[in-house]
Design a protein around this motif. Structure first.
Motif, PDB file in Angstrom:
ATOM      1  N   ASP A   1       0.607  -1.167  -0.085  1.00  0.00           N
ATOM      2  CA  ASP A   1       0.041   0.163  -0.118  1.00  0.00           C
ATOM      3  C   ASP A   1       0.850   1.130   0.141  1.00  0.00           C
ATOM      4  OD1 ASP A   1      -2.848   0.308   0.112  1.00  0.00           O
ATOM      5  OD2 ASP A   1      -2.546   1.529   1.716  1.00  0.00           O
ATOM      6  N   TYR A   2       2.036   1.297   0.761  1.00  0.00           N
ATOM      7  CA  TYR A   2       2.865   2.341   0.859  1.00  0.00           C
ATOM      8  C   TYR A   2       3.370   2.605  -0.293  1.00  0.00           C
ATOM      9  CZ  TYR A   2       5.369   5.859   3.574  1.00  0.00           C
ATOM     10  OH  TYR A   2       6.122   6.982   3.916  1.00  0.00           O
ATOM     11  N   LEU A   3       4.059   1.538  -1.107  1.00  0.00           N
ATOM     12  CA  LEU A   3       4.654   1.455  -2.484  1.00  0.00           C
ATOM     13  C   LEU A   3       3.706   2.013  -3.210  1.00  0.00           C
ATOM     14  CD1 LEU A   3       6.952   0.635  -4.459  1.00  0.00           C
ATOM     15  CD2 LEU A   3       5.988  -1.804  -4.325  1.00  0.00           C
ATOM     16  N   ALA A   4       2.548   1.539  -3.341  1.00  0.00           N
ATOM     17  CA  ALA A   4       1.547   2.129  -4.524  1.00  0.00           C
ATOM     18  C   ALA A   4       1.266   3.472  -4.134  1.00  0.00           C
ATOM     19  CB  ALA A   4       0.248   1.394  -4.145  1.00  0.00           C
ATOM     20  N   GLY A   5       1.314   3.868  -3.128  1.00  0.00           N
ATOM     21  CA  GLY A   5       1.028   5.453  -2.665  1.00  0.00           C
ATOM     22  C   GLY A   5       2.317   6.284  -3.293  1.00  0.00           C
ATOM     23  N   ALA A   6       3.404   5.769  -3.004  1.00  0.00           N
ATOM     24  CA  ALA A   6       4.702   6.427  -3.266  1.00  0.00           C
ATOM     25  C   ALA A   6       4.776   6.728  -4.804  1.00  0.00           C
ATOM     26  CB  ALA A   6       5.716   5.730  -2.725  1.00  0.00           C
ATOM     27  N   LYS A   7       4.364   5.535  -5.510  1.00  0.00           N
ATOM     28  CA  LYS A   7       4.336   5.482  -6.813  1.00  0.00           C
ATOM     29  C   LYS A   7       3.630   6.505  -7.525  1.00  0.00           C
ATOM     30  CE  LYS A   7       5.692   1.240  -8.848  1.00  0.00           C
ATOM     31  NZ  LYS A   7       5.512  -0.008  -8.996  1.00  0.00           N
ATOM     32  N   ILE A   8       2.201   6.519  -7.063  1.00  0.00           N
ATOM     33  CA  ILE A   8       1.349   7.300  -7.256  1.00  0.00           C
ATOM     34  C   ILE A   8       1.742   8.868  -7.137  1.00  0.00           C
ATOM     35  CG2 ILE A   8      -1.197   8.353  -6.870  1.00  0.00           C
ATOM     36  CD1 ILE A   8      -2.004   5.312  -6.159  1.00  0.00           C
ATOM     37  N   GLY A   9       2.252   9.116  -6.011  1.00  0.00           N
ATOM     38  CA  GLY A   9       2.610  10.408  -5.648  1.00  0.00           C
ATOM     39  C   GLY A   9       3.902  10.768  -6.335  1.00  0.00           C
ATOM     40  N   ALA A  10       4.665   9.942  -7.004  1.00  0.00           N
ATOM     41  CA  ALA A  10       6.136  10.298  -7.551  1.00  0.00           C
ATOM     42  C   ALA A  10       5.310  10.684  -9.272  1.00  0.00           C
ATOM     43  CB  ALA A  10       6.904   8.967  -7.725  1.00  0.00           C
ATOM     44  N   ALA A  11       4.315   9.964  -9.538  1.00  0.00           N
ATOM     45  CA  ALA A  11       4.015  10.088 -10.991  1.00  0.00           C
ATOM     46  C   ALA A  11       3.184  11.486 -10.999  1.00  0.00           C
ATOM     47  CB  ALA A  11       3.193   9.135 -11.364  1.00  0.00           C
ATOM     48  N   LEU A  12       2.277  11.638 -10.050  1.00  0.00           N
ATOM     49  CA  LEU A  12       1.646  12.916 -10.130  1.00  0.00           C
ATOM     50  C   LEU A  12       2.410  14.070  -9.691  1.00  0.00           C
ATOM     51  CD1 LEU A  12      -1.520  12.089  -7.951  1.00  0.00           C
ATOM     52  CD2 LEU A  12      -1.598  12.309 -10.270  1.00  0.00           C
ATOM     53  N   LEU A  13       3.560  14.039  -9.353  1.00  0.00           N
ATOM     54  CA  LEU A  13       4.567  15.024  -8.828  1.00  0.00           C
ATOM     55  C   LEU A  13       5.587  15.225  -9.845  1.00  0.00           C
ATOM     56  CD1 LEU A  13       4.712  14.467  -5.138  1.00  0.00           C
ATOM     57  CD2 LEU A  13       3.995  16.604  -6.091  1.00  0.00           C
ATOM     58  N   GLY A  14       5.703  14.272 -10.826  1.00  0.00           N
ATOM     59  CA  GLY A  14       6.661  14.358 -12.106  1.00  0.00           C
ATOM     60  C   GLY A  14       7.967  13.981 -11.654  1.00  0.00           C
ATOM     61  N   MET A  15       8.046  13.044 -10.629  1.00  0.00           N
ATOM     62  CA  MET A  15       9.425  12.450 -10.014  1.00  0.00           C
ATOM     63  C   MET A  15       9.507  10.992 -10.891  1.00  0.00           C
ATOM     64  SD  MET A  15       9.077  12.372  -5.832  1.00  0.00           S
ATOM     65  CE  MET A  15       9.063  14.089  -4.966  1.00  0.00           C
ATOM     66  N   PRO A  16      10.701  10.895 -11.068  1.00  0.00           N
ATOM     67  CA  PRO A  16      11.108   9.619 -11.744  1.00  0.00           C
ATOM     68  C   PRO A  16      10.620   8.305 -10.735  1.00  0.00           C
ATOM     69  CG  PRO A  16      13.134  10.175 -10.524  1.00  0.00           C
ATOM     70  CD  PRO A  16      11.960  11.443 -10.292  1.00  0.00           C
ATOM     71  N   ALA A  17      10.657   7.324 -11.716  1.00  0.00           N
ATOM     72  CA  ALA A  17      10.388   6.015 -11.064  1.00  0.00           C
ATOM     73  C   ALA A  17      11.203   5.427  -9.974  1.00  0.00           C
ATOM     74  CB  ALA A  17      10.024   4.929 -11.931  1.00  0.00           C
ATOM     75  N   PRO A  18      10.970   4.723  -9.020  1.00  0.00           N
ATOM     76  CA  PRO A  18      12.105   4.106  -8.187  1.00  0.00           C
ATOM     77  C   PRO A  18      13.179   3.469  -8.901  1.00  0.00           C
ATOM     78  CG  PRO A  18      10.065   2.961  -7.750  1.00  0.00           C
ATOM     79  CD  PRO A  18       9.792   4.045  -8.678  1.00  0.00           C
ATOM     80  N   VAL A  19      14.245   3.650  -8.340  1.00  0.00           N
ATOM     81  CA  VAL A  19      15.525   2.860  -8.882  1.00  0.00           C
ATOM     82  C   VAL A  19      15.505   1.267  -8.574  1.00  0.00           C
ATOM     83  CG1 VAL A  19      17.116   4.818  -9.446  1.00  0.00           C
ATOM     84  CG2 VAL A  19      16.985   3.568  -7.110  1.00  0.00           C
ATOM     85  N   ALA A  20      15.008   1.136  -7.330  1.00  0.00           N
ATOM     86  CA  ALA A  20      14.527  -0.121  -6.929  1.00  0.00           C
ATOM     87  C   ALA A  20      13.534  -0.285  -6.052  1.00  0.00           C
ATOM     88  CB  ALA A  20      15.924  -0.803  -6.089  1.00  0.00           C
ATOM     89  N   GLU A  21      12.942  -1.508  -6.037  1.00  0.00           N
ATOM     90  CA  GLU A  21      11.667  -1.837  -5.024  1.00  0.00           C
ATOM     91  C   GLU A  21      12.217  -3.055  -4.580  1.00  0.00           C
ATOM     92  OE1 GLU A  21       8.004  -2.147  -7.190  1.00  0.00           O
ATOM     93  OE2 GLU A  21       8.449  -0.189  -8.509  1.00  0.00           O
TER      94      GLU A  21
END
Lengths: 299, 471
Positions: free
Chosen positions: B241-261
């Motif tokens: 759930d936290y990972l999903a929220g972080a990825k949603i946040g990163a996408a909405l904020l224009g951040m890159p995808a995580p380099v590692a999960e």
């Protein structure tokens, strides 16, 4: 290259901890023909004594180790006297079950004493590191390696030059013959357990130094099982070599697996499985371990 | 003989291998006999006593229907001898799981919460009690959690605590089958959806998903959007759930995808952080999101620092912190430099009536500052409201509790959180606020807030129509 050297260095430090635990298994097995499944519990209890004297009573770390070692040795002797000696002559599986039961009982006692929180060991190394040739080495890693070297040297000297050491070697070779030569096999058994408990205590110290000591240390101690199988149940050299092989395999996998796409199918966490994989491979080709004595059974 | 030894050792080693690989815990625990709960409706009429911060209770002498987990007889060691007894249960991680250091103070807080309510006369003629017999240690293990749920199903009115998202999910069929209302010790975004939990799980505070979105917004504000980040997470819905929220946040904020999960098995289940540290050392991310337990967070942070990568920042989920880390004089300076965390509510020293009541109860019981104690305390407010409403309606049966929980409204958290409600769609009722705190040796619970409670723009605008993570 630095990454490789870093992994190797971490591997040696991990091997030192595994060796401390594995040596306890080997010494008890050589002297008593008992495989001591209670070694992880002795590690937990030994580690607790050190942190208790060091942080609760506030003793200097060296004195905490000394006092902890005395408690650990006495614990080992009491265990041998009260639960193992009555089992002399009983089937090996029965004795094994007793040590498994001991492991459960001692673990519960140790965990009750420790509580659920991470406990500080009071060690002087903390998280301090030193940079050597581009490789970061933690002080506690150096301490672990030096401790193993010193303890193994002392053990070898003890076995070679002391009367009790010679008695233990004789008992390991043949208990009945040793008895006829006046060796107190009972004392040999007791001293073996005392030494194993003290070695476990040192394993606990290094597992708990740095971040802190907690109950999961007992889980880490289980990895000494593949170490003694790889090295051979009755070989001190085997315990040392087995520790290095297992620890390096584990650490190199941990370091490099994520960097090779073709290894990704193994999944994360695979490095925890590697010690057991190494054990199975060695068992396939050398059932008695790399340095274990091959047993000849006559029909 | 050695062959037999080898056979035995190999068997046990193989067993260990299974444990290590599966991240399972084989220790078992069972609870002993519990007080027998009345199983048929009764017309007991306990004396009504005003409880703090509750709604009106029925007049003395009125009939209250009840079934499992409620007795007209007083509790064992009752504070109020004339009161009936409401039994609540707990399924937690109390000894050797990854969250045992949090589960113990969390449980203590909940016992203390009801102790305070009982000391004030109880709740509408009832004392509310969590007995040791009704406290089940599931070791953060799904199978044992289900075992606990089944064993408590005939003994308690509901659960004051069900620790762990995947574990609570595993036991959901039992909860649903028995109409058991549950306070989760977790912040899964799915708890807002009645089609998942039949409205039985009374979530409190922002979900991991919202927490992560707010966390990513905090990072964007403090570092900009051009940085590399990795995430280390426990298996299951907590990490997911936290990972999903972080990825949603990163996408909405224009951040890159995580380099590692990076998937991390809890060390108490035989997991080892070396692999995670190795991967992070190779990738040298600027920020590491840590969705683990406190032990893993500390080991990975120290381990990564030890590899020579010393310029990273850690953003931990709420459960990644434990005040006990303050006791490590070597570790704390590092954590003070790098560790930030997303929290659902203010820390120990926060100025609110709820925090003051919580601190008073803790001090009375000799409990020191602990972030988990705050959580345990806060999670009881929905139960207080629910039981008060049920008593006011004259029906303490599980069916009525389950029905009331669906639309429970006006949950007063005494200022710890805004007034809560389960009456509405998930998108309408879900809590979205987060506080960012930083590790601090000076703070009583080891965390000092660096923001007030805030809702980031992306969290406020996020349309929650499904759980962020579906396992």
């Amino acid at each position: 290259m630095n990454q490789f050297l870093q992994a190797i260095t971490n591997g040696f430090s991990l091997a030192a901890i595994y060796a401390l635990i594995a040596l306890g298994f080997v010494i008890i097995y050589k002297s008593t023909q008992v495989f001591n499944f209670a070694q992880p519990a002795l590690l937990l209890l030994g580690g607790y004594w050190v942190l208790y004297f060091g942080t609760v009573w506030g003793w200097p770390f060296e004195f905490a180790i000394l006092a902890g070692a005395v408690f650990a040795a006495v614990t080992g002797i009491i265990i041998e006297r009260t639960t193992l000696r009555p089992m002399v002559g009983k089937p090996v599986f029965a004795v094994a079950i007793v040590t498994i039961g001991l492991n459960t009982v001692i673990t519960i006692i140790a965990l009750d004493l420790m509580g659920v929180e991470i406990r500080q060991m009071g060690d002087p190394w903390g998280l301090k590191t030193v940079l050597i040739g581009g490789v970061t080495i933690a002080h506690r890693q150096i301490a672990a390696i030096v401790t193993v070297i010193v303890l193994v040297s002392l053990l070898l000297a003890f076995f070679k030059y002391s009367r009790m050491g010679l008695a233990m070697r004789a008992a390991a070779f043949d208990q009945e013959v040793a008895l006829t030569q006046g060796v107190s096999v009972r004392s040999v058994f007791a001293i073996s357990w005392a030494i194993a408990a003290v070695l476990a205590l040192f394993g606990g110290i290094f597992l708990g130094s740095g971040i802190g000591f907690e109950r999961s240390a007992a889980v880490s101690a289980l990895k000494a099982l593949p170490v003694v199988i790889v090295g051979g149940l009755d070989s001190i050299t085997g315990a040392l070599v087995g520790a290095v092989i297992v620890a390096q395999a584990e650490m190199l996998t941990a370091t490099y697996q994520s960097q090779f796409a073709w290894l990704s199918w193994l999944g994360q966490g695979f490095s925890s499985v590697v010690p057991y994989l190494v054990m199975f491979i060695v068992l396939l080709f050398r059932p008695y371990g790399l340095f274990g004595t091959k047993e000849v059974e006559r029909v | 003989m050695k062959k037999r030894w080898l056979g035995l050792v190999t068997l046990l080693a193989a067993f260990s291998l299974v444990i290590a690989a599966c991240g399972d815990d084989d220790t078992s625990d069972t609870t002993t006999a519990a007080p027998t709960a009345a199983t048929t409706a009764s017309t007991a009429a306990p004396a009504t006593t005003a409880a703090p911060a509750t709604t009106a209770a029925p007049d003395e002498g009125s009939d209250i229907a009840f079934d499992v987990g409620v007795t007209p007889a007083p509790c064992s060691d009752a504070v109020n001898e004339g009161n009936g007894c409401i039994y609540l249960g707990i399924i937690s991680d109390l000894t050797d799981g990854p969250f045992a250091p949090l589960g113990v103070p969390l449980t203590q807080a909940q016992e203390d919460f009801w102790g305070v309510v009982n000391a004030d006369g109880g709740l509408g003629g009832f004392d509310v009690i969590i007995t040791a017999d009704n406290t089940f240690d599931a070791h953060y293990d799904g199978a044992q959690h289900v075992e606990g749920a089944v064993s408590l199903a005939n003994r308690v009115v509901g659960l004051a605590q069900s620790l762990g998202t995947p574990q609570t999910q595993a036991a959901l069929p039992t909860f649903i089958e028995n109409d058991m209302v549950v306070s989760p010790a977790s912040w899964f975004s799915g708890w807002a959806f009645d089609d998942i939990d039949n409205g039985l799980v009374m979530e409190v505070g922002a979900s991991y998903c919202m927490e992560a979105m707010n966390g990513m917004s905090f990072l964007a504000q403090t570092r900009g959007t051009d940085f590399s980040w990795a995430i280390v997470y426990f298996p299951g819905d907590y990490g997911g759930d936290y990972l999903a929220g972080a990825k949603i946040g990163a996408a909405l904020l224009g951040m890159p995808a995580p380099v590692a999960e990076l998937f991390q098995i809890p060390v108490s289940f035989g997991g080892d952080v070396a692999e995670t540290v190795g991967a992070l050392a190779a990738l040298t991310p600027d920020v590491v999101l840590m969705v683990t337990g406190p032990t893993e967070m500390a080991q990975i942070t120290a381990g990564l620092f030890g590899t020579g990568h010393q310029t990273f920042q850690v953003l931990g989920a709420g459960p990644s912190w434990n005040v006990a880390l303050k006791g490590n004089a070597d570790l704390m300076p590092l954590l003070e430099a790098v560790y930030f965390t997303t929290q659902s509510w203010g820390g120990w020293d926060t100025d609110s009536a709820g925090h003051a009541a919580m601190r008073a109860a803790a001090e009375a019981g000799g409990q020191g500052p602990h972030n988990a104690y705050i959580a345990g305390w806060t999670w009881q407010y929905p139960w207080l409201t629910l039981l008060t409403e049920a008593i006011a309606s004259g029906d303490l049966t599980r069916a009525n509790l389950a029905s009331l929980a669906l639309d429970l409204d006006g949950i007063d958290f005494q200022g710890i959180l805004p007034t809560g409600s389960y009456n509405g769609t998930p998108n309408e009722i879900v809590e979205r606020s987060t506080i960012i705190a930083q590790a601090s040796a000076e703070a009583s619970d080891g965390l000092t807030p660096v923001t007030d409670a805030f809702v980031s723009e992306i969290a406020a605008d996020f349309n929650l129509v499904a759980p962020c993570f579906v396992g």
